[in-house]
Design a protein around this motif. Structure first.
Motif, short mmCIF file in Angstrom:
data_model
loop_
_atom_site.label_atom_id
_atom_site.label_comp_id
_atom_site.label_asym_id
_atom_site.label_seq_id
_atom_site.Cartn_x
_atom_site.Cartn_y
_atom_site.Cartn_z
N ASN A 21 4.62 2.72 0.91
CA ASN A 21 3.51 3.05 -0.20
C ASN A 21 2.89 1.90 -0.46
O ASN A 21 3.50 0.69 -0.35
N PRO A 22 1.69 2.15 -1.31
CA PRO A 22 1.11 0.69 -1.41
C PRO A 22 1.75 -0.06 -2.32
O PRO A 22 1.69 -1.63 -2.19
N THR A 23 2.49 0.34 -3.36
CA THR A 23 3.42 -0.66 -4.16
C THR A 23 4.24 -1.39 -3.44
O THR A 23 4.23 -2.73 -3.66
N GLN A 24 5.00 -0.78 -2.72
CA GLN A 24 6.15 -1.49 -1.83
C GLN A 24 5.39 -2.32 -0.95
O GLN A 24 5.99 -3.63 -0.81
N SER A 25 4.26 -2.05 -0.31
CA SER A 25 3.78 -2.96 0.59
C SER A 25 3.14 -4.28 -0.28
O SER A 25 3.47 -5.56 0.18
N ALA A 26 2.75 -4.15 -1.32
CA ALA A 26 2.23 -5.26 -2.23
C ALA A 26 3.45 -6.29 -2.46
O ALA A 26 3.21 -7.14 -2.58
N ARG A 27 4.64 -5.54 -2.78
CA ARG A 27 5.68 -6.24 -3.34
C ARG A 27 6.29 -7.18 -2.03
O ARG A 27 6.41 -8.29 -2.30
N VAL A 28 6.23 -6.61 -1.00
CA VAL A 28 6.64 -7.29 0.24
C VAL A 28 5.87 -8.32 0.61
O VAL A 28 6.19 -9.37 1.00
N ALA A 29 4.72 -8.07 0.42
CA ALA A 29 3.62 -9.04 0.83
C ALA A 29 3.52 -10.28 -0.24
O ALA A 29 2.97 -11.31 0.16
N GLY A 30 4.18 -10.03 -1.45
CA GLY A 30 4.17 -11.25 -2.21
C GLY A 30 3.42 -11.20 -3.29
O GLY A 30 3.42 -12.21 -4.13
N TYR A 31 2.74 -10.13 -3.64
CA TYR A 31 1.87 -10.15 -4.86
C TYR A 31 2.84 -9.99 -6.20
O TYR A 31 3.80 -9.54 -6.21
N ALA A 32 2.13 -10.85 -7.12
CA ALA A 32 2.95 -11.16 -8.48
C ALA A 32 3.22 -9.89 -9.32
O ALA A 32 4.21 -9.60 -9.82
N ASP A 33 1.93 -9.02 -9.29
CA ASP A 33 2.01 -7.61 -9.79
C ASP A 33 1.64 -6.49 -8.71
O ASP A 33 0.38 -6.27 -8.58
N PRO A 34 2.89 -6.14 -8.20
CA PRO A 34 2.64 -5.34 -6.86
C PRO A 34 1.77 -4.04 -7.24
O PRO A 34 1.07 -3.65 -6.65
N LYS A 35 1.96 -3.43 -8.43
CA LYS A 35 1.61 -1.96 -8.97
C LYS A 35 0.02 -2.28 -8.99
O LYS A 35 -0.82 -1.59 -8.43
N GLN A 36 -0.26 -3.41 -9.83
CA GLN A 36 -1.79 -3.48 -10.13
C GLN A 36 -2.45 -4.01 -8.85
O GLN A 36 -3.60 -3.31 -8.56
N SER A 37 -1.98 -4.81 -7.82
CA SER A 37 -2.62 -5.36 -6.87
C SER A 37 -2.74 -4.14 -5.67
O SER A 37 -3.67 -4.18 -5.13
#
Length: 156
Positions: A21-37
């Motif tokens: 899902n988008p939040t998981q993808s952002a977290r794995v990609a290294g974004y500091a705020d995965p949900k917002q990113s």
């Protein structure tokens, strides 16, 4: 369209190829705020276009190959019920335009369930011949194409 950053590429890869899902993808990609990113990324017109493009590529390559192999396995399986075999055959024939309302042949009035094993074998052979005739290896390095056997992998 401008090139994506390394983090955006990672987000895209995880989201499309791995089905995160988008939040998981952002977290794995290294974004500091995965949900917002993730929210910002999936609402960005450029990223929406990239996601659609990558999904289309996935559907037309890996997933189409898997679906085709699965249909073939069902049709050739001795353990598969007859109804599953008929359904797989019907799907293949419909996709190829040889059966159904979009059929290209006027003499396809015979129901798939009314066909003999020999009739089905002829149709499957025809489909395999058509597939082999259309299969090409696409080499992105020199933009050349060459015909290949159906067992070869189609490169993107």
């Amino acid at each position: 369209m401008k090139a994506l950053t390394e983090m955006q590429e990672s987000f895209l890869h995880n989201h499309v190829k791995h089905g995160m899902n988008p939040t998981q993808s952002a977290r794995v990609a290294g974004y500091a705020d995965p949900k917002q990113s993730a929210f910002q990324l999936v609402h960005s017109p450029a990223m929406i276009a990239k996601i659609r493009h990558e999904r289309e590529k996935l559907f037309h390559t890996d997933l189409a190959t898997t679906a085709t192999a699965t249909l073939r396995d069902v049709m050739e399986s001795e353990e598969a019920p007859a109804s599953a075999k008929v359904s797989a055959c019907r799907t293949v024939l419909e996709v190829c335009g040889m059966l159904g309302k979009h059929s290209q042949k006027s003499n396809d009035n015979k129901s798939l369930s009314d066909m003999t094993a020999d009739d089905l074998a002829v149709l499957i052979g025809s489909l395999e011949d058509s597939k082999q005739a259309m299969a090409k290896v696409i080499d992105g390095n020199n933009n050349s194409t060459e015909t290949t056997q159906s067992s070869d992998i189609i490169k993107d």
